[in-house]
Design a protein around this motif. Structure first.
Motif, mmCIF file in Angstrom:
data_model
loop_
_atom_site.group_PDB
_atom_site.id
_atom_site.type_symbol
_atom_site.label_atom_id
_atom_site.label_comp_id
_atom_site.label_asym_id
_atom_site.label_seq_id
_atom_site.Cartn_x
_atom_site.Cartn_y
_atom_site.Cartn_z
ATOM 1 N N ILE A 193 -9.663 10.774 -8.773
ATOM 2 C CA ILE A 193 -9.200 9.686 -7.902
ATOM 3 C C ILE A 193 -10.407 8.820 -7.561
ATOM 4 C CG2 ILE A 193 -8.110 9.134 -5.669
ATOM 5 C CD1 ILE A 193 -6.346 10.887 -7.503
ATOM 6 N N LEU A 194 -10.237 7.512 -7.650
ATOM 7 C CA LEU A 194 -11.318 6.598 -7.272
ATOM 8 C C LEU A 194 -10.797 5.501 -6.362
ATOM 9 C CD1 LEU A 194 -13.020 5.783 -10.719
ATOM 10 C CD2 LEU A 194 -13.854 7.389 -8.982
ATOM 11 N N GLY A 195 -11.672 5.035 -5.456
ATOM 12 C CA GLY A 195 -11.452 3.786 -4.740
ATOM 13 C C GLY A 195 -12.469 2.794 -5.283
ATOM 14 N N VAL A 198 -6.593 0.583 -5.483
ATOM 15 C CA VAL A 198 -7.221 -0.552 -4.796
ATOM 16 C C VAL A 198 -6.181 -1.315 -3.982
ATOM 17 C CG1 VAL A 198 -8.815 -2.470 -5.010
ATOM 18 C CG2 VAL A 198 -8.665 -0.822 -6.876
ATOM 19 N N SER A 199 -6.517 -1.535 -2.719
ATOM 20 C CA SER A 199 -5.599 -2.228 -1.820
ATOM 21 C C SER A 199 -6.341 -3.321 -1.058
ATOM 22 C CB SER A 199 -5.026 -1.186 -0.845
ATOM 23 O OG SER A 199 -4.442 -1.808 0.258
ATOM 24 N N GLY A 200 -5.713 -4.456 -0.889
ATOM 25 C CA GLY A 200 -6.249 -5.496 0.001
ATOM 26 C C GLY A 200 -6.946 -6.639 -0.712
ATOM 27 N N ALA A 245 -1.784 -7.653 -2.835
ATOM 28 C CA ALA A 245 -2.927 -8.353 -2.246
ATOM 29 C C ALA A 245 -4.183 -8.178 -3.103
ATOM 30 C CB ALA A 245 -3.176 -7.850 -0.834
ATOM 31 N N ALA A 246 -4.379 -6.996 -3.638
ATOM 32 C CA ALA A 246 -5.569 -6.740 -4.475
ATOM 33 C C ALA A 246 -5.409 -7.347 -5.868
ATOM 34 C CB ALA A 246 -5.816 -5.237 -4.586
ATOM 35 N N ALA A 247 -4.156 -7.424 -6.328
ATOM 36 C CA ALA A 247 -3.927 -7.894 -7.699
ATOM 37 C C ALA A 247 -4.060 -9.411 -7.808
ATOM 38 C CB ALA A 247 -2.543 -7.460 -8.168
ATOM 39 N N TYR A 283 0.822 -1.213 0.000
ATOM 40 C CA TYR A 283 0.000 0.000 0.000
ATOM 41 C C TYR A 283 0.860 1.269 0.000
ATOM 42 C CZ TYR A 283 -3.304 3.485 1.715
ATOM 43 O OH TYR A 283 -4.065 4.607 1.863
ATOM 44 N N ALA A 284 1.988 1.213 0.741
ATOM 45 C CA ALA A 284 2.840 2.404 0.826
ATOM 46 C C ALA A 284 3.402 2.758 -0.550
ATOM 47 C CB ALA A 284 3.978 2.161 1.817
#
Ligand code: F6R
Length: 248
Positions: free
Chosen positions: A132-134, A199-201, A238-240, A9-10
């Motif tokens: 920007i989107l989540g 996107v993360s996680g 993790a998201a990928a 994420y960082a």
């Protein structure tokens, strides 16, 4: 869609911040589309930390994707409050530089009028430099929930059970989460020269794969981004999951 996968994420947040910095340096009077939620927090913190690299921000404007219905203006869970705390105060932006749907009312008719007002404001401000989107676990972007109409302008939405449960982490109890919101529609989201989807996680992995590999369908709202000419999808590992292998 350009897909980029980062170790964590960082790293993802640093890349996003570099890109936004670059854009602001090139277009210091542009309109910047912003999102709330936990995913852009790293990006916003990084921008504040690197404020010295930013040009004069007095001409910049920001628009947010959405706002919960029925929370008073200074409610700590309102998106207006969130943005002030997490970004605007740190960058020294004035309240009049930033736009949100007006959503403090409870009456649906008034809310629909406020949605029309926000749509008119978006049109007046014109095309964004970047949006920007989540991504929601159910594939929503903004609060365009599954099966929403792709052509709808800014509108009032009923939040799904999945979104209410996911967002309850920001409230004391799930009952306190508003059941409705006003969101920019897909056409509004598309009215940006560039889109950065962060996107993360692992919990987002299935939605990411459907958004990129699946058919363009209102069942998975983010899939429509396949049709925008300039989307950068920024993922942590993790998201990928195995997305890059599947794309080969
Ligand atoms: C926020 C928004 C939502 C979030 C999405 C992901 O303004 O419109 O679409 O981007 O729900 O939220 P987080 O980042 O909290 O997982």
């Amino acid at each position: 869609m350009e897909v980029k996968v980062f170790k964590d994420y960082a790293e993802l947040s640093k890349f996003a911040a570099n890109r936004v910095l670059e854009l602001i340096q090139a277009e210091p009077a542009g309109v910047y589309g912003l999102a709330t939620g936990s995913t852009p927090l790293g990006l916003y913190a990084e921008l504040i930390e690197r404020k010295a690299e930013l040009p004069d921000l007095s001409q910049i404007k920001t628009v947010n994707l959405d706002e919960y219905l029925g929370l008073e203006l200074n409610h700590p869970q309102s998106y207006r409050y969130f943005m002030r705390e997490k970004l605007f105060a740190g960058l020294g932006l004035k309240a009049e530089q930033s736009y949100f749907p007006r959503a403090e009312m409870k009456d649906p008719e008034e809310a629909r009028a406020a949605a029309r007002e926000y749509e008119a404001k978006l049109q007046e401000l014109g095309q964004r430099t970047v949006q920007i989107l989540g991504l929601g676990e159910n594939g929503h972007i903004g609060f365009n929930e599954p099966d929403s109409v792709f052509t709808a302008p800014t509108h009032l939405v009923d939040l799904t059970e999945n979104t209410i449960a996911a967002n309850s982490r920001f409230f004391e109890t799930e009952e306190e989460v508003p059941r409705q919101a006003i969101t920019m529609g897909m056409a509004g989201i598309f009215d940006s020269k560039e889109i950065l989807l962060l996107v993360s996680g692992e919990q987002k992995r299935a939605a990411v794969q459907q958004a990129v590999l699946g058919p363009v369908s209102p069942e998975l709202p983010a899939s429509i981004l396949q049709l925008h000419p300039n989307v950068k999808l920024l993922l942590d590992e993790a998201a990928a999951g195995d997305l890059l292998t599947k794309l080969k």
